[in-house]
Structure formats: C-alpha cells, structure tokens
Design a protein around this motif. Structure first.
Motif, PDB file in Angstrom:
ATOM      1  N   THR A 177      17.717  16.099 -31.486  1.00 23.87           N
ATOM      2  CA  THR A 177      16.620  17.081 -31.890  1.00 23.87           C
ATOM      3  C   THR A 177      15.364  17.202 -31.155  1.00 23.87           C
ATOM      4  O   THR A 177      14.631  17.960 -31.174  1.00 23.87           O
ATOM      5  N   SER A 178      15.310  16.096 -30.308  1.00 21.33           N
ATOM      6  CA  SER A 178      14.038  15.807 -29.707  1.00 21.33           C
ATOM      7  C   SER A 178      13.619  17.129 -28.695  1.00 21.33           C
ATOM      8  O   SER A 178      14.540  17.574 -27.982  1.00 21.33           O
ATOM      9  N   ASP A 179      12.256  17.507 -28.769  1.00 21.47           N
ATOM     10  CA  ASP A 179      11.917  19.040 -27.999  1.00 21.47           C
ATOM     11  C   ASP A 179      11.224  18.516 -26.671  1.00 21.47           C
ATOM     12  O   ASP A 179      10.791  17.211 -26.627  1.00 21.47           O
ATOM     13  N   LEU A 180      10.887  19.269 -25.841  1.00 20.35           N
ATOM     14  CA  LEU A 180      10.151  19.099 -24.398  1.00 20.35           C
ATOM     15  C   LEU A 180       8.789  18.610 -24.950  1.00 20.35           C
ATOM     16  O   LEU A 180       8.228  17.523 -24.272  1.00 20.35           O
ATOM     17  N   SER A 181       8.047  18.923 -25.850  1.00 23.52           N
ATOM     18  CA  SER A 181       6.708  18.440 -25.994  1.00 23.52           C
ATOM     19  C   SER A 181       6.766  17.073 -26.478  1.00 23.52           C
ATOM     20  O   SER A 181       6.162  16.002 -25.911  1.00 23.52           O
ATOM     21  N   GLU A 182       7.622  16.648 -27.311  1.00 24.36           N
ATOM     22  CA  GLU A 182       7.783  15.083 -27.771  1.00 24.36           C
ATOM     23  C   GLU A 182       8.427  14.223 -26.551  1.00 24.36           C
ATOM     24  O   GLU A 182       7.916  13.150 -26.269  1.00 24.36           O
ATOM     25  N   ILE A 183       9.085  14.825 -25.661  1.00 25.53           N
ATOM     26  CA  ILE A 183       9.823  14.076 -24.664  1.00 25.53           C
ATOM     27  C   ILE A 183       8.822  13.973 -23.679  1.00 25.53           C
ATOM     28  O   ILE A 183       8.515  12.860 -23.088  1.00 25.53           O
ATOM     29  N   ALA A 184       7.763  14.814 -23.430  1.00 25.45           N
ATOM     30  CA  ALA A 184       6.643  14.655 -22.478  1.00 25.45           C
ATOM     31  C   ALA A 184       5.712  13.464 -22.931  1.00 25.45           C
ATOM     32  O   ALA A 184       5.231  12.680 -22.293  1.00 25.45           O
ATOM     33  N   LEU A 185       5.571  13.438 -24.142  1.00 26.10           N
ATOM     34  CA  LEU A 185       4.545  12.556 -24.680  1.00 26.10           C
ATOM     35  C   LEU A 185       5.276  11.229 -24.943  1.00 26.10           C
ATOM     36  O   LEU A 185       4.561  10.230 -25.319  1.00 26.10           O
ATOM     37  N   GLY A 186       6.529  11.250 -25.256  1.00 26.48           N
ATOM     38  CA  GLY A 186       7.366  10.000 -25.304  1.00 26.48           C
ATOM     39  C   GLY A 186       7.179   9.669 -26.726  1.00 26.48           C
ATOM     40  O   GLY A 186       7.085   8.543 -27.571  1.00 26.48           O
ATOM     41  N   TYR A 187       6.775  10.815 -27.729  1.00 29.50           N
ATOM     42  CA  TYR A 187       6.699  10.592 -29.173  1.00 29.50           C
ATOM     43  C   TYR A 187       8.126  10.452 -29.859  1.00 29.50           C
ATOM     44  O   TYR A 187       8.327  11.580 -30.528  1.00 29.50           O
TER      45      TYR A 187
END
Length: 615
Positions: A457-467
């Motif tokens: 489910t991980s989105d681009l924003s979370e992937i960028a942040l490593g969140y």
C-alpha cells in the motif's frame, strides 16, 4: 532572472493596420504594466501583419523605423523585449520580416524570417526576402551596426540562451529552432501571425508542445489578435508556452482587446534534462550549427515566484485522470496475478488512504480477470489498542460498500508477547515497528495459505520519506501505489466519491479523506506532526524530481508560495532531504511496483543511489 527562473510576458496587442507609431505607443503602454524578464510580441506587430501591398511603401518603412526608435527612446521595460517589425537593406533594397531583440535603449540583434509561406492565404515572397538569402551578418540600423541573421542571445553566465524564429519557421520540416537548441538555446521564441480556422488550434498547440519536447527546452509562441483584420483571414491572439513537451500557458480566445499571459520557465529543469539525455548530447555533437552569440545582462528581479502549490492534485480532467491511473494500476496488478497464478489477493485494510486505494485497485483487477471480488479478495483488519474507532469504522464501511467480507485479526496478544520476550516496556519506535511487522507476518502467511498475493500500500510520499517499517509495511509481494503521492491519492478518492452511485462507498471515501493521516502505532500519533505537512512534502518531491530544482531554488519557492520565512523553509527542506537520503536502504529492497504516473523513486530505474551515501 530569479532563482534560475525566467518569467515571460506573452503579449498579443491591439494593432492598427499600417499605423506603426500608434502600435508602438500601444506596446509602450503595455510594457509599463509588465514585471517580467522578457516580453514577446507577435510578428510584424509594429506595422501589423495585414498591410499587403503597403509593404512596398517607403513611407510605411520609414514609419516602421521611426516607431522602433520611439520605443528605444521611451522604453520603460527592464527586461528583454522581442517585437516584430520590418527591416530594409537600403543598399540591396531587400525588405525583411524581422524580430527585433531590444534591451533598454539598444537593439541587440535583428532576426529575419527564413521560411516565407506562399500558399493559401499567405503570399509573403511577394514582399519579403528570406533570411536564407541574406549576405550580411551585421546591418546598419538607426546609425548603429547591429547583428543580423542567425543569432543566439546569451546572458552573462550562459544559463539563459535565447533563440528566435518567426511564424512559418516552426512549421517547416526542419525548423530553425532545432538548430538553435543544438547550438545551445534553451528558450526559443516565436513571433507569429497565424491565421485561424476550424481545427487549426489543435494542430498548432500539439506542434508547439512537441517542438519544446524534441528540443529539450522551452518554446514560447505569440500570434496576432483579431484586431489585425476581418478578411480574408482572421487571427485569434494565440498564446502558447511549453517546456519539455508540457504546457506552461495556453490561450486561444478571439479578442478585440490586448491579451497578456505570463509563464515561468524553469531553466534548471531544462538544463538538467539536457545533462541527463545522452540522445540530445550525441545529436548536438553531430548536428550543432554555428550561431553568432550576443551577450546581454540580466539582473535579479523581485517578483514572487508563484508556481503550482499542489502539483499532484488532479484539477483539469480530474475524473479522467483518476480513472486512467486506476485503470493502469488495475491492469498492472492483473498481469502480475495472472503471471504467478494467484488464487487470492490479501490486503491489510486500515481505513486509511493508502490501503483504500489498493483495495479499489484489487477490486477492479478482479473484474478484469473475471473473478468474483467476494471470493478473490481477502481484506484483513489487524487492529491494535492504538487503532481508532474512526478508522475501524471507515474500514468496515469500505468493505461493506464493496460487498467484501473482512478477516479480523487483533494483534494485541502477539504484540505483548513479542515485547515481553525481548523485555521491552517503552512505547517507542520498537513498540511501533513491532506492530507493523506483526501485521506483515500475518498478511504474508495468509498469502501462503491461500496461494495468494499480499498487496502493498505504500505511496510515493511515504517512500520518499522512508516513512515505513523496514520489513514491516515497507514489504509486500507487489505494490500498486508507489508512483502516487499522498495528495494525488486524496484527490483521486474525492473524484471517485463524486462519481459513484454507491452511497455507502461515497460516504466511506469522503470520511477516509477527511481523517487526519496517522500510522496509528502509538497514542495520539499524527503523521504530519512527525514528517511535516504532505502538501510541503509533495511540493518538494515534484520540484526536486520532476522540475530538477536545487536546494536553494526549492527553499525560495517554499518561501514565495507557502508564506514561510527562510528559517522555516530551510527546516522543511532539510527535514525532507535527510529522510530521503537516509531511507534509500528501504527503497533498494522494495517490492516490484508499476510506474503508472511520471513520478517514481524506483531504485532500479529512477533514483539510483547507494544506501550508504552521505549528502
């Protein structure tokens, strides 16, 4: 210039046929209102384009020269002015249709038109000489020797290099702008008097965007207005600005008034594209032509750089874009499912944005594969003591709306057991990550049990942040959301809610969008309190990876567009950048995912750096 941006004013003025001085005065009045780096006017806007055999008149030619001198003597504009007028070579008695490039009270250069149309409503060879026949590279104009012909105009450090062509030049099989770009021009300008008729607007629009893409640069185009003439042809103040194949500004409304549009050109984006594009570099080596260079001075300007604050939010054609992205996600997932022969899709549903979109994609993929979603999809609720009643209700409404039966697996017992076994009592990152990893374990085991695929489910924003938790929600068997940012996802769910007859689904989607974003791994946890506002994060992602802006540019854009002071803007950027670099190890071990938008941080294709890099 400001922050390596160029602000351009594209002006289609009211003109009076064969009245150069009155047209010059109109131009000056408009120039007084402009606060930009360059101003582009149409072809022959000094005389007007529709003078016909009056172009043979020596009086008109003298009035043309007087009008240009009047502009030079009274020029209020601090930027670079490009305006169309006549030039007569007194020695050879050759008349040229030209663009005048003016800085302050000086003509930097005169560019003649090279391709003179002589078909349909056009008969320019009757009046003008083609620039290809010119024998001089300098000409006498108003008592000064001025560069003439094939010229590029460069600022002091060559970050901005302008090329100029006129109307038909861009319609030719090999436009001058192609050679200009290969010789260094990163911004190309076109002064035009393009006639209007049914369907021509689409052809012209596509041509300008494609020209900017092919030449890896910006292309600005301005045409004459309806005031030119009412017969036999008409003009419609066409204004087009494009960069790297994408629209910056577009206007094509017939008007009897002055039309002014503005756009910002990001030189860093263009120059970065050229640095990274080996095809352009090799072509430049083979085919670059020689142009004279004329240097002009630029200075810092004080206007606000107002750019799109929410670049991922679907506005124009919003539902079409949402449907298109969903279709691509669903088709990609269908391909993967059929390839591995999965009997079921397993997905953890939390009642948040990301799992909602993944579930909708899985539902559509089931239909594509002619599977019954009720049998093919297993939504799994994995609540802990930190799961809010609101998100649990949203998850239930969502699955009910889709007719799916969830499996409910509380994780509190396993969580307490793990923490007890490692003698851990604090509600810190260990406590939080344990929940994410327990959920992933359950989902993976269910996928094994049912010969299924655990959908990420991980989105681009979370992937960028490593969140995400490494080997927790960071991991899946396939992820469909990796090129969709958080704000894009919000807009997609809103558009879906506005276009469904399923009232329960509409209610669920709107509630999910309105719910504050939280991983719900601890009490009172709200993601934006930890990582910053997603509108800032997505703005930085877009400017850094799409527009190729550097740190200083992004900080200045944050200041100008979000009313931040410098300290706040630096803090927002530095927080993002630290997270981006430090979390590469997570991206380097991420599951397969389809790139369904232009944006991706896939470590195999789009963002390749080492996990231990330091910046």
């Amino acid at each position: 210039m400001k922050n390596n941006f160029v602000k351009a004013s594209l002006v289609s003025p009211k003109t009076i046929n064969a009245k150069p001085m009155e047209n010059a005065k109109t131009a000056l009045e408009l120039l007084k209102t402009l606060k930009s780096d360059l101003a582009l006017f149409p072809e022959l806007s000094i005389t007007s384009y529709s003078c016909d055999d009056l172009f043979f008149s020596s009086d008109l030619i003298k009035e043309n020269n007087d009008a240009i001198k009047y502009i030079l003597d009274n020029n209020p504009y601090e930027g670079l002015l490009i305006i169309g007028g006549l030039y007569l070579d007194d020695e050879l008695q050759e008349l040229y249709n030209c663009a005048y490039v003016i800085s302050g009270k000086k003509v930097l250069g005169i560019i003649p038109k090279y391709n003179l149309p002589d078909y349909d409503e056009f008969n320019e060879t009757r009046y003008f000489t083609s620039g290809s026949k010119a024998s001089k590279d300098k000409v006498l104009f108003l008592g000064e020797m001025v560069p003439f012909g094939k010229i590029l105009f460069s600022n002091q450090d060559s970050s901005l290099i302008l090329g100029v062509e006129i109307c038909e030049d861009v319609w030719s099989p090999i436009p001058n702008s192609t050679y200009m770009s290969l010789s260094g021009a990163n911004v190309m300008l076109n002064l035009s008097a393009s006639t209007e008729y049914l369907f021509k607007d689409k052809i012209r629009y596509n041509m300008i965007l494609e020209t900017s893409r092919r030449n890896r640069g910006a292309y600005l185009y301005v045409s004459s207005s309806l005031t030119e003439t009412s017969a036999p042809a008409i003009f419609t103040s066409t204004i087009i600005g494009a960069t790297l194949g994408e629209e910056l500004v577009y206007s094509n409304e017939p008007s009897l008034d002055n039309v002014i549009k503005e756009c910002l050109i990001d030189l860093s984006q263009i120059n970065a594209k050229r640095r990274c594009d080996n095809v352009f570099i090799e072509t430049k080596r083979r085919y670059s032509d020689s142009f004279k260079r004329v240097i002009f001075e630029t200075k810092d300007t004080d206007y606000k750089l107002e750019v799109e604050k929410h670049p991922f939010w679907f506005k124009d054609l919003e539902y079409y874009k949402t449907e298109r992205v969903l279709t691509l996600q669903s088709l990609a997932l269908s391909k993967r499912l059929s390839h591995i022969g999965s009997n079921k899709v397993i997905i953890g549903v939390s009642g948040g944005l990301d799992s909602t979109l993944s579930l909708l994609v899985a539902y559509r993929a089931a239909l594509i594969l002619n599977k019954d979603p009720k049998e093919f999809i297993l939504p799994v609720f994995l609540p802990s003591t930190n799961s809010s009643l609101n998100t649990k209700n949203n998850a239930k409404k969502l699955t009910d709306a889709l007719g799916l039966t969830p499996l409910i697996v509380p994780i509190n017992n396993e969580l307490n057991s793990v923490l007890l076994n490692i003698n851990h009592k604090e509600k810190d990152v260990t406590y939080e990550n344990a929940q994410a990893r327990i959920r992933t374990l359950y989902l993976m085991e269910l996928a094994n049990k049912y010969n299924g695929l655990m959908l990420g489910t991980s989105d681009l924003s979370e992937i960028a942040l490593g969140y995400s938790t490494f080997n927790g929600d960071q991991m899946s068997m396939y992820n469909v959301n990796s090129s969709i940012s958080k704000t894009m996802m919000q807009s997609m769910l809103i558009h879906l809610s506005n276009n469904t007859d399923n009232n329960l689904l509409k209610e669920a989607l709107l509630d999910i969008v309105k719910t504050p974003i939280s991983a719900e791994l601890n009490e009172g946890q709200f993601t934006e309190n930890e990582v910053g506002k997603y509108e800032y994060i997505d703005f930085i992602i877009y400017r850094m990876f799409k527009m190729k802006d550097n740190k200083d540019q992004i900080i200045n854009l944050l200041i100008d567009n979000f009313d931040m002071d410098n300290l706040k803007a630096e803090s927002v950027f530095n927080n993002f950048y630290k997270r981006l670099i430090n979390s590469q190890f997570k991206r380097n071990t991420s599951p397969d995912s389809p790139k369904v938008t232009p944006y991706s941080l896939d470590s195999n294709t789009n963002f390749k750096i080492r996990s231990d890099v330091k910046r």
